[in-house]
Design a protein around this motif. Structure first.
Motif, PDB file in Angstrom:
ATOM      1  N   UNK A  44       0.878  -1.169   0.000  1.00 39.90           N
ATOM      2  CA  UNK A  44       0.000   0.000   0.000  1.00 39.90           C
ATOM      3  C   UNK A  44       0.914   1.217   0.000  1.00 39.90           C
ATOM      4  N   UNK A  45       0.762   2.058  -0.997  1.00 40.63           N
ATOM      5  CA  UNK A  45       1.674   3.192  -1.104  1.00 40.63           C
ATOM      6  C   UNK A  45       0.930   4.442  -1.534  1.00 40.63           C
ATOM      7  N   UNK A 110      -0.368 -10.465   2.445  1.00 43.22           N
ATOM      8  CA  UNK A 110      -1.548 -10.033   1.697  1.00 43.22           C
ATOM      9  C   UNK A 110      -2.826  -9.992   2.525  1.00 43.22           C
ATOM     10  N   UNK A 111      -2.874 -10.739   3.641  1.00 43.43           N
ATOM     11  CA  UNK A 111      -4.093 -10.700   4.453  1.00 43.43           C
ATOM     12  C   UNK A 111      -4.179  -9.448   5.335  1.00 43.43           C
ATOM     13  N   UNK A 112      -3.162  -8.575   5.246  1.00 44.74           N
ATOM     14  CA  UNK A 112      -3.187  -7.334   6.036  1.00 44.74           C
ATOM     15  C   UNK A 112      -3.387  -6.089   5.171  1.00 44.74           C
ATOM     16  N   UNK A 117      -4.155   0.073   4.283  1.00 41.88           N
ATOM     17  CA  UNK A 117      -5.003   1.166   3.789  1.00 41.88           C
ATOM     18  C   UNK A 117      -5.439   2.082   4.928  1.00 41.88           C
ATOM     19  N   UNK A 118      -5.806   1.483   6.051  1.00 44.77           N
ATOM     20  CA  UNK A 118      -6.216   2.288   7.200  1.00 44.77           C
ATOM     21  C   UNK A 118      -5.071   3.188   7.670  1.00 44.77           C
ATOM     22  N   UNK A 221     -12.654   3.014  -0.663  1.00 43.54           N
ATOM     23  CA  UNK A 221     -13.744   3.977  -0.488  1.00 43.54           C
ATOM     24  C   UNK A 221     -14.016   4.217   0.994  1.00 43.54           C
ATOM     25  N   UNK A 222     -13.962   3.141   1.771  1.00 44.67           N
ATOM     26  CA  UNK A 222     -14.231   3.239   3.210  1.00 44.67           C
ATOM     27  C   UNK A 222     -13.218   4.133   3.917  1.00 44.67           C
ATOM     28  N   UNK A 223     -11.958   3.977   3.587  1.00 44.34           N
ATOM     29  CA  UNK A 223     -10.914   4.683   4.337  1.00 44.34           C
ATOM     30  C   UNK A 223     -10.483   6.011   3.712  1.00 44.34           C
ATOM     31  N   UNK A 224     -10.593   6.143   2.404  1.00 48.54           N
ATOM     32  CA  UNK A 224     -10.120   7.379   1.768  1.00 48.54           C
ATOM     33  C   UNK A 224     -11.248   8.251   1.211  1.00 48.54           C
TER      34      UNK A 224
END
Length: 436
Positions: A44-45, A110-112, A117-118, A221-224
């Protein structure tokens, strides 16, 4: 920074095409997704379009400072907890800053993905910027400057080159900036810088690795999605007058005993075809021990302990910096004469077909390697979108290099690499003690 000298053995590599999907959130944030089922990790970047060139002349170092400051904590991540969260969940993270952009990333199993994102949304939405964080990171940056620049042999070459080769562009100061400027800055100034530049519409989010596209979009969408859009930024354009006569400068370094020759040429934006031709020329002349300059000056004539070059590809202008350490009784002027002879050959004659093919193989290899790991793919996707304005270059840039002819190499060398178009820096020992 220097081009890799690795050559392919047994033919030209063929790169796997990088598939990606891109879209925009309502707040202006650009999103790029790359699914690689074979990679059991996810990157995630976030790349922000802010670097040292976006600073005020009396407040340099802000962008690099924020690379550190935005790890201090957020409304929901307590101070000192960021790294603990990452490592306890099997991840690694880092950030880096250039004159053009700032890049933050996490690599998790990958499961994190949701955690990554959070965390990046937390960094963007409500970082804690307070005096204790500013004071702490101020000391960290000062130590970094002492270690990497002030007390390091030849550590200030780039600083001196930039301040001499750029007159009006903010590239004229180094990315780490001035400690006096950081000391003078108020907390309100740091908060204003954050509010202006670290916004969804001034950034690109890249998620790459083993991901479920539909689920990833939901989490993004949820976090950003709720992060408010920032002000619309208009980048100021700085135009440098062409260099038409040799710039001469001297710098005394208290950390060295052998003088260094530094010759630097200003080059065009990395988005241009000429910049790519110059990358080939740089590799041909000075890329490793098989290069023309090394073989001639170090191996054959034994005139130098070291010959090399650094090519800086940047959004507005670039630099090509050749450096050399003379051996024994040889002087920097004698090294320069040898370098100029090799440049003159490129400007006059076509390089051989064999050397041309070797260059193509070298750049094919670099292209394949840059996309060999998911971390490299993530950064390339962000870079090509933000700085080049064309994400498709992640697959097609190598075709541009393949289309460059030997005639172009000659003509571009003739256009940019002339004695009246450069800085000659005498980087010499000083009798003074190193400054802390």
């Amino acid at each position: 920074m220097a081009l890799s000298a690795a050559l392919l053995l047994g033919g030209i590599a063929s790169a796997q095409k990088v598939d990606f999907e891109e879209y925009n959130l309502d707040n202006g944030m650009h999103v790029i997704l790359h699914n690689d089922p074979s990679a059991p990790v996810v990157v995630t970047s976030v790349m922000y379009h802010v670097g040292a060139k976006d600073e005020k002349p009396d407040r340099t170092g802000f962008a690099h400072f924020f690379e550190h400051l935005l790890f201090e904590g957020t409304a929901n991540i307590k101070r000192g907890e960021w790294m603990k969260i990452v490592t306890s969940n099997g991840g690694v993270n880092n950030a880096n800053t250039t004159d053009d952009r700032t890049y933050y990333y996490e690599v998790f199993p990958s499961n994190n993905l949701e955690l990554g994102l959070w965390m990046e949304s937390e960094r963007m939405m409500h970082p804690i910027i307070n005096q204790i964080g500013v004071d702490t990171q101020n000391e960290v940056v000062k130590e970094e400057k002492r270690t990497n620049f002030d007390n390091r042999p030849y550590g200030n070459i780039l600083t001196v080159v930039k301040e001499n080769i750029f007159k009006v562009h903010p590239y004229r100061w180094n990315t780490i900036g001035s400690m006096k400027d950081l000391d003078a800055a108020t907390l309100e100034e740091f908060r204003a810088f954050n509010k202006k530049f670290y916004t969804p519409n001034n950034s690109v989010l890249v998620v790459a690795g083993q991901i479920d596209i539909a689920q990833t979009k939901e989490w993004i969408q949820k976090y950003f999605g709720a992060i408010p859009k920032g002000e619309t930024l208009k980048k100021q354009i700085f135009v440098e007058e062409p260099i038409t006569q040799t710039i001469k400068a001297t710098y005394q370094d208290p950390n060295i005993q052998i003088p260094m020759l530094v010759a630097s040429y200003r080059t065009p934006s990395m988005k241009t075809r000429d910049a790519r031709v110059l990358n080939l020329i740089s590799s041909y002349l000075s890329d490793g021990k098989s290069s023309k300059l090394y073989k001639k000056i170090v191996d054959q004539k034994k005139m130098a302990l070291q010959i090399g070059a650094v090519g800086f590809s940047q959004e507005d202008y670039g630099m090509y910096i050749i450096y050399g350490l003379p051996m024994g009784t040889f002087t920097t002027n004698e090294l320069l004469k040898e370098i100029d002879e090799e440049i003159a050959k490129i400007q006059t004659d076509l390089i051989s077909e064999k050397d041309y093919q070797k260059l193509q193989n070298t750049f094919d290899n670099q292209f394949v390697n840059s996309n060999a790991a998911v971390e490299g793919i993530a950064e390339n996707l962000a870079k090509f979108y933000m700085l080049y304005g064309d994400v498709k270059l992640i697959n097609s840039e190598i075709d541009l290099y393949h289309s460059i002819t030997r005639e172009e190499i000659r003509d571009v060398a003739k256009k940019y690499l002339n004695p009246n178009q450069r800085l000659i820096l005498d980087y010499v020992p000083s009798t003074e003690k190193a400054q802390n």
